[in-house]
Enzyme design. Sequence first.
Site, PDB file in Angstrom:
ATOM      1  N   LYS A   1       0.838  -1.211   0.000  1.00 52.56           N
ATOM      2  CA  LYS A   1       0.000   0.000   0.000  1.00 52.56           C
ATOM      3  C   LYS A   1       0.869   1.256   0.000  1.00 52.56           C
ATOM      4  O   LYS A   1       0.593   2.198  -0.738  1.00 52.56           O
ATOM      5  CB  LYS A   1      -0.925  -0.033   1.231  1.00 52.56           C
ATOM      6  N   SER A   2       1.904   1.266   0.822  1.00 53.74           N
ATOM      7  CA  SER A   2       2.766   2.461   0.904  1.00 53.74           C
ATOM      8  C   SER A   2       3.412   2.751  -0.450  1.00 53.74           C
ATOM      9  O   SER A   2       3.439   3.892  -0.916  1.00 53.74           O
ATOM     10  CB  SER A   2       3.866   2.235   1.940  1.00 53.74           C
TER      11      SER A   2
ATOM     12  N   ARG B   1       2.766   5.932  -3.243  1.00 53.79           N
ATOM     13  CA  ARG B   1       3.916   6.740  -3.676  1.00 53.79           C
ATOM     14  C   ARG B   1       4.130   6.629  -5.176  1.00 53.79           C
ATOM     15  O   ARG B   1       4.592   7.585  -5.811  1.00 53.79           O
ATOM     16  CB  ARG B   1       5.164   6.301  -2.896  1.00 53.79           C
TER      17      ARG B   1
ATOM     18  N   GLY C   1      -5.227   7.691   5.337  1.00 60.57           N
ATOM     19  CA  GLY C   1      -4.345   8.660   5.984  1.00 60.57           C
ATOM     20  C   GLY C   1      -3.090   8.898   5.153  1.00 60.57           C
ATOM     21  O   GLY C   1      -2.639  10.029   4.988  1.00 60.57           O
TER      22      GLY C   1
ATOM     23  N   SER D   1       6.881   9.041  12.335  1.00 60.25           N
ATOM     24  CA  SER D   1       5.836   8.891  11.329  1.00 60.25           C
ATOM     25  C   SER D   1       6.405   9.062   9.931  1.00 60.25           C
ATOM     26  O   SER D   1       6.930  10.119   9.582  1.00 60.25           O
ATOM     27  CB  SER D   1       4.728   9.927  11.560  1.00 60.25           C
TER      28      SER D   1
ATOM     29  N   GLN E   1       4.584   9.132   7.388  1.00 65.51           N
ATOM     30  CA  GLN E   1       3.677  10.034   6.669  1.00 65.51           C
ATOM     31  C   GLN E   1       4.118  11.480   6.846  1.00 65.51           C
ATOM     32  O   GLN E   1       4.119  12.262   5.898  1.00 65.51           O
ATOM     33  CB  GLN E   1       2.242   9.834   7.157  1.00 65.51           C
TER      34      GLN E   1
ATOM     35  N   ASP F   1       1.720  -1.204  11.864  1.00 67.77           N
ATOM     36  CA  ASP F   1       0.404  -1.670  11.402  1.00 67.77           C
ATOM     37  C   ASP F   1       0.112  -3.115  11.794  1.00 67.77           C
ATOM     38  O   ASP F   1      -0.980  -3.624  11.534  1.00 67.77           O
ATOM     39  CB  ASP F   1       0.299  -1.529   9.877  1.00 67.77           C
TER      40      ASP F   1
ATOM     41  N   LYS G   1      -4.575   5.809  14.521  1.00 67.00           N
ATOM     42  CA  LYS G   1      -4.664   5.156  13.203  1.00 67.00           C
ATOM     43  C   LYS G   1      -6.115   5.220  12.716  1.00 67.00           C
ATOM     44  O   LYS G   1      -6.890   6.018  13.189  1.00 67.00           O
ATOM     45  CB  LYS G   1      -4.152   3.722  13.311  1.00 67.00           C
TER      46      LYS G   1
ATOM     47  N   ARG H   1      -7.655  -3.222   9.391  1.00 69.46           N
ATOM     48  CA  ARG H   1      -6.774  -4.161  10.104  1.00 69.46           C
ATOM     49  C   ARG H   1      -7.462  -4.754  11.347  1.00 69.46           C
ATOM     50  O   ARG H   1      -7.170  -5.873  11.749  1.00 69.46           O
ATOM     51  CB  ARG H   1      -5.441  -3.506  10.447  1.00 69.46           C
TER      52      ARG H   1
HETATM   53  C1  S3P Z   1       2.460   4.662   6.164  1.00 70.61           C
HETATM   54  C2  S3P Z   1       2.988   5.006   7.368  1.00 70.61           C
HETATM   55  C3  S3P Z   1       2.437   4.565   8.659  1.00 70.61           C
HETATM   56  C4  S3P Z   1       1.436   3.413   8.503  1.00 70.61           C
HETATM   57  C5  S3P Z   1       0.517   3.598   7.340  1.00 70.61           C
HETATM   58  C6  S3P Z   1       1.306   3.751   6.046  1.00 70.61           C
HETATM   59  C7  S3P Z   1       3.094   5.180   4.936  1.00 70.61           C
HETATM   60  O1  S3P Z   1       1.806   5.662   9.269  1.00 70.61           O
HETATM   61  O2  S3P Z   1       0.675   3.262   9.685  1.00 70.61           O
HETATM   62  O3  S3P Z   1      -0.365   2.499   7.210  1.00 70.61           O
HETATM   63  O4  S3P Z   1       2.834   4.652   3.843  1.00 70.61           O
HETATM   64  O5  S3P Z   1       3.893   6.133   5.042  1.00 70.61           O
HETATM   65  P1  S3P Z   1       2.673   6.700  10.154  1.00 70.61           P
HETATM   66  O6  S3P Z   1       3.822   7.069   9.347  1.00 70.61           O
HETATM   67  O7  S3P Z   1       1.787   7.861  10.440  1.00 70.61           O
HETATM   68  O8  S3P Z   1       3.035   5.931  11.402  1.00 70.61           O
END
Ligand code: S3P
Length: 445
Positions: free
Chosen positions: A26-27, A31, A99, A172, A174, A324, A351, A398
């Site tokens: 997913k990450s 991106r 998020g 984080s 993110q 996660d 989360k 999740r």
């Molecule tokens: C993610 C970062 C994580 C994770 C999310 C995906 C990302 O969040 O929980 O599912 O793709 O950068 P945080 O960076 O806020 O911990």
Amino acid sequence: MSANLRPMSSRKSGPLKGEAHVPGDKSISHRSMILGALSIGETRVTGLLEGEDVLDTAKAMRAFGAQVERLGDGEWVIQGVGVGGFAEPDHVIDCGNAGTGVRLIMGAMATTPITVTFTGDASLRSRPMGRITDPLALFGAESYGRSGGRLPLTLVGASDPVPVVYHTPVPSAQVKSAVLLAGLNAPGKTVVIEKEATRDHTERMLAGFGAEISTELTDEGRVIRLIGQPELTGQTIVVPRDPSSAAFPVVAALLVEGSEVLVPNIGQNPTRNGLFTTLVEMGADIAFENERIEGGEPVADLRVKHGPLKGVNVPSERAASMIDEYPILAVLAATAEGTTVMGGVKELRVKESDRIDAMARGLEANGVSVEEDEDTLIVHGMGKIPGGAMCKTHLDHRIAMSFMCLGMAAENPVSIDDAGAIETSFPDFIPLMERLGASFRKNNR
Ligand code: S3P
């Protein structure tokens, strides 16, 4: 219950057997879309996760002016607009449950002089956005959100952005990624300093797209330096399968007696693999076969066999690398011998849901003894789990998948109030687990 809820139940399963092909990461999928849109030329992606979260990011990239086209299963092509080339969308950007989607996109647009309003579902609208808008304000962006900076929120991109040096106040990826993406269109050097390592896909991918970016390990932590206003060039991206999704069939195989499951092609990036380290410490029988590098990311095939497990102390320093995975680890801990202590986990409270609370309440309802404080979750392993209760999922994929796995090993069926959120990250979860041998059922409302 609303007509849109999809309640389901999961009952004790026979041995799980076979191969589990989990979806793309997913990450990396988010991106790929965003960096593809910020590049010149064509980006081709295979293995993209086609869950709702990423599809919302794809829609958003179209609204910012990129051409985004689906060629086939997981195969997409993006014609980017280049760094600083985002057009102003003519509608509200709805990131659904994601998020990662909304936070990275906010970063990516914050240094372009356009005004964008963001929203999302009830879960996303309750999550803190100040952690993103605070650093974006340093670049010169202005934001107007609800209390706590929550969505819906309007972001006015800086017309004359300045580069930023930013110490992330929470671990984080993110936040780190939003700052780096904003730094792309600021002249000069943007620096992010993180005390604890978080997932580094943004850094790896920015380098792959041609940005000048470096990471140095210092006494302060990881210092990431990015030179602004590069020309990013479209790339070919092979998305590895998601270790966070792999966690469900892997743990299910550990939970259910007599199971043996192969989970091929799973990302083993060291900033993501804390769960696997923990499982091995618990005594799990997991073989990491064919370890290799694919598309710049380490991957392996995981062969998992059921066996007895013991509770462990999961060190706080490991939290970012498995953030996660705590919900599904809590399920496994309930069946292990002894107590599992998970410290340094307060980020779980912000989360898709408050995951410490959601797991504690659902496990307790099913007869498991749990303790919690703001930053800790403790699960007392008990071998046989009574089960028999309904768990609330709070729009959290999740949590939903974790309790479906709990039911596979409990004495009585475990129900969830809604399986709908599973679509965000693992649309094939139900049929995939059923093919391995899970016994799931849709409940009547
Ligand atoms: C993610 C970062 C994580 C994770 C999310 C995906 C990302 O969040 O929980 O599912 O793709 O950068 P945080 O960076 O806020 O911990």
